[in-house]
Design an enzyme around this catalytic site. Structure first.
Site, PDB file in Angstrom:
ATOM      1  N   HIS A 387     -21.175  -3.317  51.424  1.00 43.66           N
ATOM      2  CA  HIS A 387     -21.608  -1.954  51.080  1.00 43.66           C
ATOM      3  C   HIS A 387     -23.023  -1.638  51.507  1.00 43.66           C
ATOM      4  CE1 HIS A 387     -18.171  -0.985  48.401  1.00 43.66           C
ATOM      5  NE2 HIS A 387     -18.171  -2.298  48.200  1.00 43.66           N
ATOM      6  N   LYS A 578     -28.485  11.309  43.296  1.00 38.48           N
ATOM      7  CA  LYS A 578     -28.141   9.947  43.703  1.00 38.48           C
ATOM      8  C   LYS A 578     -29.265   9.026  43.229  1.00 38.48           C
ATOM      9  CE  LYS A 578     -28.060  11.542  48.004  1.00 38.48           C
ATOM     10  NZ  LYS A 578     -26.833  11.087  48.639  1.00 38.48           N
ATOM     11  N   ARG A 579     -29.078   7.711  43.336  1.00 38.42           N
ATOM     12  CA  ARG A 579     -30.162   6.797  43.013  1.00 38.42           C
ATOM     13  C   ARG A 579     -31.404   7.170  43.823  1.00 38.42           C
ATOM     14  NH1 ARG A 579     -29.105   2.331  39.399  1.00 38.42           N
ATOM     15  NH2 ARG A 579     -31.136   1.578  40.094  1.00 38.42           N
ATOM     16  N   LYS A 584     -33.060   6.956  51.028  1.00 40.38           N
ATOM     17  CA  LYS A 584     -32.298   8.179  50.785  1.00 40.38           C
ATOM     18  C   LYS A 584     -33.165   9.428  50.974  1.00 40.38           C
ATOM     19  CE  LYS A 584     -29.132   5.869  47.502  1.00 40.38           C
ATOM     20  NZ  LYS A 584     -27.775   6.060  48.037  1.00 40.38           N
ATOM     21  N   THR A 686     -20.675   8.700  48.772  1.00 40.00           N
ATOM     22  CA  THR A 686     -19.428   9.246  48.232  1.00 40.00           C
ATOM     23  C   THR A 686     -19.724  10.560  47.508  1.00 40.00           C
ATOM     24  OG1 THR A 686     -19.746   7.734  46.369  1.00 40.00           O
ATOM     25  CG2 THR A 686     -18.091   7.116  48.015  1.00 40.00           C
ATOM     26  N   LYS A 690     -17.730  14.320  47.297  1.00 36.56           N
ATOM     27  CA  LYS A 690     -17.462  15.098  46.076  1.00 36.56           C
ATOM     28  C   LYS A 690     -18.011  16.515  46.218  1.00 36.56           C
ATOM     29  CE  LYS A 690     -17.880  10.747  43.717  1.00 36.56           C
ATOM     30  NZ  LYS A 690     -18.827   9.787  43.109  1.00 36.56           N
TER      31      LYS A 690
HETATM   32  C1  26W Z   1     -28.028  -7.341  44.319  1.00 33.87           C
HETATM   33  C2  26W Z   1     -28.670  -6.007  44.292  1.00 33.87           C
HETATM   34  C3  26W Z   1     -27.720  -5.018  44.831  1.00 33.87           C
HETATM   35  C4  26W Z   1     -26.803  -4.439  43.966  1.00 33.87           C
HETATM   36  C5  26W Z   1     -25.886  -3.524  44.444  1.00 33.87           C
HETATM   37  C6  26W Z   1     -27.724  -4.699  46.152  1.00 33.87           C
HETATM   38  C7  26W Z   1     -26.818  -3.808  46.629  1.00 33.87           C
HETATM   39  C8  26W Z   1     -25.892  -3.227  45.789  1.00 33.87           C
HETATM   40  C9  26W Z   1     -24.858  -2.274  46.295  1.00 33.87           C
HETATM   41  C10 26W Z   1     -24.115  -2.918  47.421  1.00 33.87           C
HETATM   42  C11 26W Z   1     -25.479  -0.968  46.662  1.00 33.87           C
HETATM   43  C12 26W Z   1     -24.462   0.140  46.741  1.00 33.87           C
HETATM   44  O1  26W Z   1     -24.015   0.660  45.741  1.00 33.87           O
HETATM   45  N1  26W Z   1     -24.122   0.536  47.966  1.00 33.87           N
HETATM   46  C13 26W Z   1     -23.439   1.797  48.155  1.00 33.87           C
HETATM   47  O2  26W Z   1     -22.054   1.598  48.196  1.00 33.87           O
HETATM   48  C14 26W Z   1     -21.375   2.842  48.264  1.00 33.87           C
HETATM   49  C15 26W Z   1     -19.892   2.559  48.160  1.00 33.87           C
HETATM   50  O3  26W Z   1     -19.434   1.911  49.307  1.00 33.87           O
HETATM   51  C16 26W Z   1     -21.743   3.581  49.538  1.00 33.87           C
HETATM   52  O4  26W Z   1     -21.108   4.830  49.522  1.00 33.87           O
HETATM   53  C17 26W Z   1     -23.256   3.755  49.624  1.00 33.87           C
HETATM   54  O5  26W Z   1     -23.600   4.315  50.876  1.00 33.87           O
HETATM   55  C18 26W Z   1     -23.941   2.423  49.447  1.00 33.87           C
HETATM   56  O6  26W Z   1     -25.345   2.587  49.375  1.00 33.87           O
END
Ligand code: 26W
Length: 843
Positions: A387, A578-579, A584, A686, A690
């Protein structure tokens, strides 16, 4: 109490009721008003739950009590649907979706909608003098996720059930989900979230299905009777994993799956030896240590915490889930070598990547398979979704920590790595230098295990989440591994569940769609394309605009309540939700806001269209730049909103505590959707889907799924600006780009100067120094380079907004042409290409 097997469609003593079940069907959602009988029945069921499950009377019941009573009554209906399901007790193949996060939000309207009981429930509660909306508002969000990845998992679970694909979601039942965000004088403060404070009516606790998860200790070797050597892990510590099941109901209640979340408990609540010896505190210390594992969600989605507790969480839920599904497979089929025929395990990012050595350990050490057989089973059962390609977000764990916490797994990882590197050099496929790039161990920053590489090697398929992201996976982070197996990486563009994000979040627009193209649009989002025929129709446009207007008025009330800021529902609602993350580029949006403010002050007599800038999102607690971005947005809001010179033209609001529920309020009210990440950095997005589905026009870069949204809605119905991913790469190769861009843009320079001079932080001009130093210095996210084109695109938005006929045409076409972004489509693609599982009846 029902047992696990009934709900899971997993009845071991199987055939007894199979024939009966086939004759039962829950009727589809009624298009007609609910019958009096149905209303009475549900009303009495709610009263019954209120009295006998909650011990409350209608006279003293609070909204929260009515919520619990209604949820319990509906949960019974879900169980009925489950019992009535025509699905076989033992399906041929199940999907197991392993995810550290499920960002579910509220479930009441989801359950009512999919049961077809929304109108019935409203009428039933009304007879009791209770308002359904107040009751629904009393449900706490299940915020067991940070953002995109967690919300995607929740959408996928709903779509899997709606497609009748037999599936389990596996995750962690955090006591505390994502923190609650307070904004105090523009500063984010985090407060613990307490979704379980008054219990959770949706879940079934399953103590009988608990299992034990080990940590630490050592690996013993035993000689088998046949002379072979077997390794046995003897953990120093074990923790009990207790499952809590939530039913996941598909559309029209045709199928029910289970989301199984594990709670950590001490094996023994008190250490009796210590207790009897008088050490009463020590006797419960172990308990806190064990139970800490499921205490709280790590609140960062940008940089790994690197804490031992995080690794314990990851192994805890992965091991419990694998033990659970292995046990089920053995009970149903006996031989574990047939696991790949009957189970597909999806790893949601690398958080459950420890599944690779854990499955090997279970197969080899616990069930006696040969290494070769076990490796075949593992690599034909697991699949992995990536992701993010942000280097700082890629998980690695120090070898030293792994050896201490998971000694047997570290041995297995070494062995997998040795075989992998051996086979490559034997075939002369890579030179010694390139071996380092594909090794599971990164030796450049101390010795660390690369979890992405581990997941890649253990998986039969590896996927990205948008076309561009998948291509970049092949070209960058995974290029060396990709070269060794060019078929492994595939694309699966993300999707969203239309039940939540259209039907439930925007009932007005849904009704309009049903009237225009027929009720089949509820079952087949593809039917939305029929709306295109009405895009030019003035009458239809007026009704579409009226639905939006209603939602903007409702949002204005929410914003007033939360921030005190008054929004004009007639203005263009421009939203970025969003975050908060530098890539971003909320800061780009704020800079444009400042520049617009200055432009209006400079030319007060121009006909500036009224615009409201809405921001919402959480920053990771230790992400200082992100928190400063929130502060700047709040400070800009303060000055702009108080300045009579721009009143009625520009308003800025930072809405606190972004959540799934807040998204459901904002999205149907949005006119413009900001998707402005630096190209190449947003894996998919995503929220972009929406917002487009609900008819907001996108202003965005050629990044993630924006590219595919553009292809679907058409170039005329989206505002694209800025460098593409290749342009970003090229620019980064020419140092000094920020200084040059600022020199070439007096507008950008003036905006930066106003911030730097304390224009938004009177008496404290240095408040935003760290943000300005980044933008004017390295500018890693190329804000300066994209600024002027962003300004141009925003003025094109202004021009389009002044022509309502064209605006509404474009909005309607966005709704009509985004059906492809349904997560039903995404799940069908996973089912066909990755899992090779049949999509169920009626789907
Ligand atoms: C370990 C720290 C950490 C935790 C979570 C690093 C990275 C993440 C996730 C992978 C971040 C995340 O949520 N990525 C998002 O995933 C969505 C679903 O596929 C995408 O639509 C977003 O673009 C992407 O940033």
């Amino acid at each position: 109490m029902l047992n696990e097997d009934l709900l899971a469609g997993d009845r071991r003593s199987g055939a007894t009721h199979a024939d009966d079940r086939q004759t039962f069907r829950v009727p589809p959602a009624p298009a007609v008003p609910p019958s009096e009988d149905a209303v009475t029945l549900l009303r009495d069921a709610i009263l019954n739950k209120l009295a006998y499950a909650l011990g409350r009377t209608p006279a003293t019941a609070r909204d929260r009590d009515w919520f619990a009573a209604t949820a319990l009554a509906l949960r019974d209906r879900v169980v009925d649907a489950c019992l009535a399901s025509p699905a076989p007790a033992v399906p041929n193949k199940r999907v197991y979706y392993l995810s550290a996060e499920f960002l579910i939000g509220r479930l009441l309207s989801d359950m009512m909608g999919n049961l077809g009981l929304a109108d019935t429930a409203r009428a039933a509660l009304a007879q009791l003098g209770v308002d359904l909306d107040a009751v629904a508002g009393a449900e706490p969000d299940a915020a067991l996720g940070n953002g995109g990845l967690g919300r995607l998992a929740a959408c996928f679970m709903e779509s899997l059930a709606s497609l009748a694909i037999p599936a389990y979601g596996y995750g962690i039942r955090y006591d505390h989900g994502l923190f609650r965000q307070l904004i105090e004088d523009g500063v984010q403060r985090e407060v613990p979230e307490t979704w379980l404070a008054e219990g959770n009516p949706w879940e079934f606790e399953r103590p009988e299905a608990a299992c034990s998860v080990g940590f630490g200790g050592e690996v013993a070797m035993t000689v088998q009777p046949d002379g072979s050597i077997r390794r046995v892990w003897r953990p120093a510590e074990t923790v009990r994993a207790v499952p809590h099941d939530t039913t996941v109901l598909g559309w029209r209640a045709k199928h029910v799956n289970v989301l199984r979340l594990w709670q950590a408990r001490a094996e023994e609540p008190v250490d009796l030896g210590r207790f009897n010896g008088g050490d009463h505190v020590g006797a419960v210390a172990e308990r806190s240590r064990a139970e800490a594992i499921s205490r709280v969600l790590y609140p960062s989605d940008s940089t790994p915490a690197g804490h031992e507790l995080r690794l314990r969480q990851e192994f805890f839920f992965t091991s419990a889930s694998l033990q659970d599904l292995v046990r089920r497979h053995v009970a149903e089929r006996g031989d574990l070598r047939s696991l790949p025929d009957h189970a597909a395990i999806q790893l949601n990012d690398t958080h459950p990547a420890i599944a690779v050595p854990e499955l090997m350990r279970l197969l080899v050490d616990e069930h006696g398979l040969s290494w070769e057989d076990a490796w075949h089973v593992t690599t034909h059962t697991l699949a992995y979704t990536n992701h993010t390609l942000l280097p700082e977000a890629l998980e690695t764990w120090p070898v030293e920590l792994m050896e201490r916490l998971l000694p047997r797994h570290m041995q297995i990882i070494y062995l997998i790595n040795w075989m992998h590197l051996e086979s490559l050099s034997k075939h002369g496929r890579v030179d010694a230098g390139s071996l380092a790039a594909v090794s599971l161990i990164d030796e450049t920053h101390g010795k660390r295990v690369r979890m992405g590489h581990l997941a890649f090697l253990g998986a039969r398929r590896v996927n990205g989440v948008s076309a561009l992201h998948t291509e970049l996976m092949r070209q960058t982070v995974f290029a060396p591994l990709h070269a060794l197996d060019t078929d492994k990486i595939v694309n699966k563009t993300n999707g969203i569940t239309f039940r939540r994000w259209l039907h439930n979040a925007n009932p007005g627009l849904t009704r309009l769609a049903v009237e225009a193209v027929g009720a089949r649009v509820l079952d087949d989002p593809g039917a939305l394309d029929g709306l295109a025929a009405f895009a030019e129709d003035a009458g239809f446009q007026a009704r579409y605009a009226a639905v939006r207007r209603g939602r903007k008025e409702a949002l204005a009330r929410v914003v007033k309540e939360r921030t005190g800021i008054r929004l004009d529902p007639g203005a263009l609602f421009d939203v970025q939700i969003k975050r908060i993350h530098e890539y971003k580029r909320q800061l780009l949006n704020i800079l444009e806001t400042v520049a617009l403010y200055q432009a209006i002050l400079a030319e007060p007599h121009r006909d500036w269209p009224a615009r409201v800038k809405i921001f919402a999102g959480k920053a990771a607690p230790s992400y200082h730049q992100a928190k400063l971005i929130i502060r700047l947005a709040s400070d800009v809001a303060k000055r702009v909103n108080a300045d009579p010179a721009v009143a009625g033209r520009l308003t800025v609001a930072f809405v606190p505590n972004y959540s799934v529920s807040l998204a459901e309020a904002i999205i149907p009210a949005a006119d413009l959707s900001e998707q402005i990440s630096t190209a190449g950095l947003e894996a998919s997005g995503t929220g972009n889907m929406k917002l487009a589905l609900n008819g907001a026009l996108t202003i965005g870069t050629l990044d993630g799924a924006n590219i595919e949204i553009k292809e679907h809605v058409g170039d005329d119905n989206i505002f694209i600006f800025g460098l593409d991913a290749a342009g970003v790469q090229a620019t980064k190769a020419e140092p000094g780009y920020a200084a040059r861009a600022i020199a070439a843009s007096p507008r950008l320079k003036a905006a930066l100067d106003l911030i730097a001079s304390g224009g938004f932080s009177p008496g404290e001009p240095d408040r935003f120094r760290p943000l300005l130093d980044e933008v004017t210095g390295p500018d890693r996210y190329l804000l300066t380079v994209d600024f002027d084109d962003y300004w141009r695109a925003q003025r094109a938005v202004d021009a389009a907004w002044r022509r309502p006929h064209g605006w509404w045409r474009a909005a309607i076409l966005n709704t009509a042409r985004t059906a492809w972004f349904s997560s039903d489509r995404t799940m069908r693609e996973y089912a066909e290409d990755i899992w090779r599982v049949r999509v169920g009846p009626g789907a």
